[in-house]
Scaffold this motif. Structure first.
Motif, PDB file in Angstrom:
ATOM      1  N   ASN A 195       0.837  -1.191   0.000  1.00 56.33           N
ATOM      2  CA  ASN A 195       0.000   0.000   0.000  1.00 56.33           C
ATOM      3  C   ASN A 195       0.880   1.251   0.000  1.00 56.33           C
ATOM      4  O   ASN A 195       1.680   1.445   0.915  1.00 56.33           O
ATOM      5  CB  ASN A 195      -0.911  -0.010   1.230  1.00 56.33           C
ATOM      6  N   ALA A 196       0.727   2.082  -1.025  1.00 57.70           N
ATOM      7  CA  ALA A 196       1.531   3.304  -1.132  1.00 57.70           C
ATOM      8  C   ALA A 196       0.738   4.553  -0.771  1.00 57.70           C
ATOM      9  O   ALA A 196       1.283   5.655  -0.796  1.00 57.70           O
ATOM     10  CB  ALA A 196       2.066   3.450  -2.559  1.00 57.70           C
ATOM     11  N   SER A 197      -0.541   4.381  -0.419  1.00 57.92           N
ATOM     12  CA  SER A 197      -1.381   5.560  -0.191  1.00 57.92           C
ATOM     13  C   SER A 197      -1.416   6.001   1.258  1.00 57.92           C
ATOM     14  O   SER A 197      -1.869   7.107   1.560  1.00 57.92           O
ATOM     15  CB  SER A 197      -2.815   5.273  -0.664  1.00 57.92           C
ATOM     16  N   THR A 224       6.749   0.695   3.392  1.00 62.57           N
ATOM     17  CA  THR A 224       5.711   0.716   2.362  1.00 62.57           C
ATOM     18  C   THR A 224       6.319   0.692   0.965  1.00 62.57           C
ATOM     19  O   THR A 224       7.498   0.993   0.765  1.00 62.57           O
ATOM     20  CB  THR A 224       4.853   1.980   2.482  1.00 62.57           C
ATOM     21  N   SER A 225       5.477   0.364  -0.005  1.00 62.77           N
ATOM     22  CA  SER A 225       5.955   0.378  -1.391  1.00 62.77           C
ATOM     23  C   SER A 225       6.248   1.794  -1.862  1.00 62.77           C
ATOM     24  O   SER A 225       7.024   1.988  -2.803  1.00 62.77           O
ATOM     25  CB  SER A 225       4.940  -0.296  -2.315  1.00 62.77           C
ATOM     26  N   ALA A 226       5.649   2.801  -1.200  1.00 61.77           N
ATOM     27  CA  ALA A 226       6.003   4.186  -1.522  1.00 61.77           C
ATOM     28  C   ALA A 226       7.459   4.448  -1.173  1.00 61.77           C
ATOM     29  O   ALA A 226       8.211   5.069  -1.950  1.00 61.77           O
ATOM     30  CB  ALA A 226       5.091   5.151  -0.774  1.00 61.77           C
ATOM     31  N   GLN A 227       7.887   3.995  -0.003  1.00 61.21           N
ATOM     32  CA  GLN A 227       9.287   4.164   0.398  1.00 61.21           C
ATOM     33  C   GLN A 227      10.219   3.387  -0.523  1.00 61.21           C
ATOM     34  O   GLN A 227      11.285   3.874  -0.908  1.00 61.21           O
ATOM     35  CB  GLN A 227       9.458   3.702   1.844  1.00 61.21           C
ATOM     36  N   ALA A 250      11.893  11.901 -13.372  1.00 59.21           N
ATOM     37  CA  ALA A 250      11.218  10.619 -13.163  1.00 59.21           C
ATOM     38  C   ALA A 250       9.744  10.851 -12.879  1.00 59.21           C
ATOM     39  O   ALA A 250       9.336  11.928 -12.433  1.00 59.21           O
ATOM     40  CB  ALA A 250      11.857   9.860 -12.006  1.00 59.21           C
ATOM     41  N   VAL A 251       8.972   9.815 -13.149  1.00 56.34           N
ATOM     42  CA  VAL A 251       7.575   9.740 -12.733  1.00 56.34           C
ATOM     43  C   VAL A 251       7.463   8.555 -11.784  1.00 56.34           C
ATOM     44  O   VAL A 251       7.927   7.457 -12.086  1.00 56.34           O
ATOM     45  CB  VAL A 251       6.626   9.519 -13.930  1.00 56.34           C
ATOM     46  N   ILE A 252       6.868   8.795 -10.606  1.00 55.00           N
ATOM     47  CA  ILE A 252       6.587   7.697  -9.683  1.00 55.00           C
ATOM     48  C   ILE A 252       5.082   7.608  -9.516  1.00 55.00           C
ATOM     49  O   ILE A 252       4.407   8.623  -9.304  1.00 55.00           O
ATOM     50  CB  ILE A 252       7.309   7.868  -8.332  1.00 55.00           C
ATOM     51  N   GLN A 253       4.551   6.408  -9.631  1.00 52.72           N
ATOM     52  CA  GLN A 253       3.106   6.217  -9.636  1.00 52.72           C
ATOM     53  C   GLN A 253       2.698   5.219  -8.571  1.00 52.72           C
ATOM     54  O   GLN A 253       3.204   4.096  -8.507  1.00 52.72           O
ATOM     55  CB  GLN A 253       2.650   5.705 -11.013  1.00 52.72           C
ATOM     56  N   GLY A 254       1.793   5.655  -7.696  1.00 55.05           N
ATOM     57  CA  GLY A 254       1.261   4.792  -6.648  1.00 55.05           C
ATOM     58  C   GLY A 254      -0.204   5.075  -6.436  1.00 55.05           C
ATOM     59  O   GLY A 254      -0.706   6.133  -6.827  1.00 55.05           O
ATOM     60  N   PHE A 255      -0.890   4.149  -5.794  1.00 55.13           N
ATOM     61  CA  PHE A 255      -2.327   4.327  -5.606  1.00 55.13           C
ATOM     62  C   PHE A 255      -2.629   5.547  -4.742  1.00 55.13           C
ATOM     63  O   PHE A 255      -1.958   5.800  -3.735  1.00 55.13           O
ATOM     64  CB  PHE A 255      -2.948   3.094  -4.953  1.00 55.13           C
ATOM     65  N   GLY A 256      -3.636   6.280  -5.158  1.00 57.62           N
ATOM     66  CA  GLY A 256      -4.192   7.378  -4.372  1.00 57.62           C
ATOM     67  C   GLY A 256      -5.647   7.524  -4.764  1.00 57.62           C
ATOM     68  O   GLY A 256      -5.951   7.598  -5.961  1.00 57.62           O
ATOM     69  N   ALA A 287       8.338  -1.511  -7.832  1.00 59.89           N
ATOM     70  CA  ALA A 287       9.017  -1.621  -6.537  1.00 59.89           C
ATOM     71  C   ALA A 287       8.370  -2.638  -5.609  1.00 59.89           C
ATOM     72  O   ALA A 287       9.042  -3.303  -4.826  1.00 59.89           O
ATOM     73  CB  ALA A 287       9.046  -0.249  -5.845  1.00 59.89           C
ATOM     74  N   GLY A 288       7.051  -2.743  -5.651  1.00 64.27           N
ATOM     75  CA  GLY A 288       6.340  -3.568  -4.677  1.00 64.27           C
ATOM     76  C   GLY A 288       6.398  -5.053  -4.981  1.00 64.27           C
ATOM     77  O   GLY A 288       6.819  -5.482  -6.053  1.00 64.27           O
TER      78      GLY A 288
END
Length: 341
Positions: free
Chosen positions: A46-48, A72-75, A120-126, A185-186
């Motif tokens: 969970n990146a949110s 987290t996968s965000a980190q 860069a573009v980083i994409q995670g759930f929000g 990453a996750g």
């Protein structure tokens, strides 16, 4: 197991809790593991959500946790980006505020438009990610020199209203538009588990999860041992059908298995295996199981069947497990999850 490993890398949903409910025995077994000298990290795709928010939820469920215990996968995604671009560089964040914070913590500069010429573009759930932000991601990724990292590619997420699109569905939007594929990453990719190992300085970590396709596959790809607990989504048929990359090192009904020594399952021939007080043997193409005095923790029969089934699968030999009495192979599951099916 507690005498072999120094850090537990625990998945959350299906291991510590299921939806809003705690998994039976999880809180007390985590506390006992800590008293026994093990350190614990809670590892989530969970990146949110910020680590502090995850830790607060765990405390509400009776599990001692601080933000520093959560990875987290965000980190992990921010760490991947930081390894690919110049420090201080602009990163277009397509995701939640927690993902922006993770980028900032890595010495990078989060931006919201392609006009900032991000590296860069980083994409995670929000939950608030919409068309405009996705469009900015597409504009930035039109430059082939811009790095693209996705925190995870889970296609769906459970919500109180039902199953909803996950980050993987939104990643697919940008992939369709740009023709590109992101670095992920996750789990099941290894970056998240590697980040957890680095943050905990683990020497002998153990990955604990309930999913073969994320937790166990991720552990295999990261070169780490794993424990599958049957408190989440994995069913016995799915376990027996697992390919080599999705087979756990250890198997337990729940986190009480951390306290138990697990006998090794041994395949004696291509038609017989043993594990503790249990044995599995072929009767034609069908598997038959014999278990004496309960089989230790009640799973020796399943371990023997799994070892034999996997060995025969690898040899290309037919193995019919449809007649197995699953209820007899798995102890009663207090969390009411998928294992007994």
């Amino acid at each position: 197991m507690t005498g072999v490993h120094d850090v537990l890398l625990l998945d959350l949903d299906g291991v510590v809790y299921v939806g809003p409910h705690p998994v039976a025995h999880a809180a007390d077994r985590i506390a006992a593991a800590r008293r026994g000298g093990l350190r614990v990290a809670f590892v989530t795709n969970n990146a949110s959500r910020a680590p502090a928010d995850v830790a607060a939820q765990l405390r509400d469920l009776g599990v001692s946790a601080q933000a520093a215990d959560v990875v987290t996968s965000a980190q992990a995604g921010a760490a991947v980006v930081a390894g690919l671009v110049t420090s201080g560089g602009a990163v277009l964040v397509v995701g939640a505020p927690a993902l922006q914070d993770a980028v900032t913590d890595r010495g990078l500069r989060p931006v919201a438009t392609a006009a900032h010429r991000p590296a860069a573009v980083i994409q995670g759930f929000g939950p608030d990610v919409g068309w405009r932000l996705l469009a900015e991601g597409a504009y930035a990724l039109a430059d082939p020199g811009v790095v693209w990292v996705a925190t995870n590619t889970d296609l769906t997420i459970p919500t109180p209203g039902g199953i909803a699109p996950g980050n993987g569905s939104l990643v697919a939007v940008l992939a369709t538009v740009t023709g590109r594929t992101p670095v992920v990453a996750g789990k099941p990719e290894p970056a998240l588990l590697i980040e957890a190992v680095n943050r905990t300085a683990a020497a002998q970590p153990l990955v604990v999860g309930d999913r073969l396709d994320t937790d166990i596959l991720g552990a295999v790809r990261a070169g780490l041992p794993s424990l599958l607990v049957l408190t989440g989504v994995t069913t016995v048929p799915a376990l027996l059908a697992a390919g080599p990359q999705q087979r756990p090192t250890y198997l337990a009904a729940d986190l009480r298995g951390l306290d138990a020594a697990q006998p090794a399952a041994t395949v004696l021939t291509d038609d017989r295996s043993v594990c503790g007080t249990a044995s599995a043997a072929m009767a034609g193409d069908r598997v038959e199981v014999t278990v004496a005095d309960g089989g230790g923790d009640g799973l020796d029969g399943l371990r023997a069947v799994a070892a034999l089934t996997w060995a025969r699968t690898d040899l290309g030999l037919p193995t019919d497990v449809t007649g197995l009495n699953v209820a007899a192979l798995v102890p009663p599951n207090e969390s009411g999850t998928a294992a007994e099916r």
